[in-house]
Enzyme design. Structure first.
Site, short mmCIF file in Angstrom:
data_model
loop_
_atom_site.label_atom_id
_atom_site.label_comp_id
_atom_site.label_asym_id
_atom_site.label_seq_id
_atom_site.Cartn_x
_atom_site.Cartn_y
_atom_site.Cartn_z
N HIS A 108 0.84 -1.20 0.00
CA HIS A 108 0.00 0.00 0.00
C HIS A 108 0.87 1.26 0.00
O HIS A 108 0.50 2.28 -0.57
CB HIS A 108 -0.92 0.02 1.23
CG HIS A 108 -2.03 -0.99 1.13
ND1 HIS A 108 -3.34 -0.69 1.35
CD2 HIS A 108 -2.01 -2.31 0.80
CE1 HIS A 108 -4.09 -1.77 1.18
NE2 HIS A 108 -3.29 -2.76 0.85
N ASP A 119 -5.62 6.11 2.38
CA ASP A 119 -5.80 4.72 1.98
C ASP A 119 -7.23 4.30 2.31
O ASP A 119 -7.71 4.52 3.44
CB ASP A 119 -4.79 3.85 2.74
CG ASP A 119 -4.74 2.44 2.19
OD1 ASP A 119 -5.81 1.81 2.02
OD2 ASP A 119 -3.63 1.95 1.94
#
Ligand code: UDP
Length: 455
Positions: free
Chosen positions: A17, A108
């Site tokens: 990520h 995120d």
């Protein structure tokens, strides 16, 4: 574009990520936007040892754990949420009194609570999806109950703009809802408030997932901003942007590249299962002996924690043809002319990297979104072959040898390579000046300029 805007990019602390959001941050910074990438204190030392890009600022929030993390993901997320909900507002407040107050937060999608914080401060909020558009859409339907598991009507999954999937192609958390309830909750919780975000970003590009991008765009404001691959492997507009930076593992860089320099063009198979895979002993054995029987040269990333699974006999017999490393500079390896194919677990970053560099693949998906990515690689984009026709069956050395031959020789290779080069071209186009992803990033900047001058 001259602006005084400042974007906070808040990442969830795992390698797969961090990489795309860090790359996105570099792109923004290259367009004269001040960017602060915010991650957990655990990455502070790492960052100080590996300066990533002087144009990006870094700041840190606590995840609530000074040492060992809890083994259950739900416990980690709960504590991380509580801690970051205190420390992130403090960072925003601190910036308020400066020349560069925060204008927008890109967070995120695993951290939906950040949107609430951004709304509280009246900031433009963007949820960043690190999975493909297809996978994110499947999770959306799962969260809304519009995808019922097990799938009725034979084996075929039918969703708007996604029609080619069977049960086994769905992300593993969806095809087996009880397998990892903690992770399933994390991937589904993203949809609790995403409709309130000002925009949704996807690490993908329009031409790669056209149909589903159109479907998503018909419902929400979305932007594809990928592939988030270091610029020197694509459009080369960001000088010196050759790797992601902030890596948890140290690559055996020189060893790989020197070894590849001595090999013929398109003669080497690169094998990697990413940063998390933990393969069973007999699985490792079959890969190992299958590679050896193929008679091709290979680089195999076997992390130190997995090395004990390699037999001494294999290590000895493969010494003149195989290089085994703990971690590779994957992009440099894939871009090397000696590399002819990539045996991959189909993590989304690895998939995008192989597509962006035009490398045909052999797919061996393990879990999570890898099963869906594998399906698209083989049947939709047609840039790879399966090592095993049915992922649930045991892989054999004969399967491995056959797939290596298919990808490295003959007409099948030619077809795969031609398709792979088409996607390489499209990826380059998307990130080049005026390309779909580049234009989306410009549009995003224009919007936050407007929204921050109107408040
Ligand atoms: N990677 C690398 N060296 C390696 C193996 C992987 O640099 O030896 C990088 C790879 O380029 C990719 C990331 O690690 O950017 C792995 O992400 P992916 O989504 O493919 O898989 P995950 O590790 O999340 O399962």
């Amino acid at each position: 574009m001259a602006t005084k805007i400042h974007v906070f990019v808040v990442v969830y602390p795992v390698q797969g990520h961090i990489n795309p959001m860090l790359q996105f941050s570099k792109r923004l910074a290259s367009k004269n936007v001040r960017v602060t990438l915010i991650t957990t204190s655990a990455y502070k030392n790492l960052n100080e040892n590996q300066p990533t890009n002087p144009t990006i600022l870094f700041d840190y929030i606590s995840d609530g754990f000074s040492g060992e993390k809890p083994s259950g993901i739900a416990d980690f997320v709960e504590t991380f949420k509580n801690e970051s909900s205190k420390s992130l507002p403090e960072l925003i407040e601190k910036q308020r009194k400066t020349e560069y107050p925060v204008s927008a937060i890109v967070y995120d999608s695993f951290m939906p609570w950040v949107l609430d914080i951004s709304k509280k401060f009246g900031l433009y909020g963007v949820s960043f999806f690190t999975h493909s558009c297809v996978v994110s859409t499947i999770y959306y339907h799962t969260s809304k109950g519009s995808l019922r598991i097990p799938v009725e009507n034979g084996n075929v999954v039918s969703l708007p703009s996604i029609s080619c999937l069977e049960m086994g192609d769905l992300p593993s958390f969806v095809s087996d809802l009880d397998s990892y309830p903690g992770v399933l909750k994390l991937v589904l919780d993203r949809f609790s408030n995403f409709e309130e975000a000002d925009c949704l970003f996807f690490n993908s590009f329009d031409n790669l997932e056209n149909e589903v991008v159109n479907w998503l765009s018909s419902k929400w404001k979305i932007m594809t901003i990928g592939p988030s691959v270091p610029s020197m492997f694509l459009d080369k507009r960001l000088a010196d942007d050759r790797d992601y930076g902030l890596s948890l593992f140290k690559p055996d860089g020189d060893a790989c590249i020197k070894w590849l320099d001595g090999k013929d063009s398109d003669s080497v198979v690169y094998v990697s299962f990413g940063s998390l895979a933990n393969l069973e002993q007999d699985y490792m054995d079959e890969i190992a002996w299958g590679l050896l029987d193929s008679k091709c040269s290979f680089i195999w990333v076997v992390r130190d924690t997995e090395k004990s699974k390699l037999s001494e006999k294999f290590v000895e017999e493969s010494a003149d043809r195989g290089l085994i490393v703990n971690w590779s500079p994957q992009l440099e390896v894939l871009a090397h002319k000696a590399v002819g194919s990539f045996m991959t677990h189909c993590g989304w970053n690895s998939t995008l990297e192989a597509l962006s560099l035009g490398v045909p693949m052999m797919v061996v998906p393990q879990w999570t979104d890898q099963t869906t990515n594998a399906k698209y690689i083989v049947d939709v984009w047609q840039t790879g072959v399966r090592v095993k026709a049915h992922d649930k069956e045991k892989i054999t050395r004969e399967d491995v040898t056959k797939s290596v031959k298919d990808v490295m020789e003959g007409t099948k290779r030619e077809e795969l390579k031609a398709n792979a080069l088409k996607f390489k071209e499209m990826a380059l186009e998307a990130m080049s000046e005026g390309g779909s992803s580049d234009k989306n990033i410009d549009d995003f900047i224009a919007e936050i300029v407007t929204s921050s001058t109107s408040t």
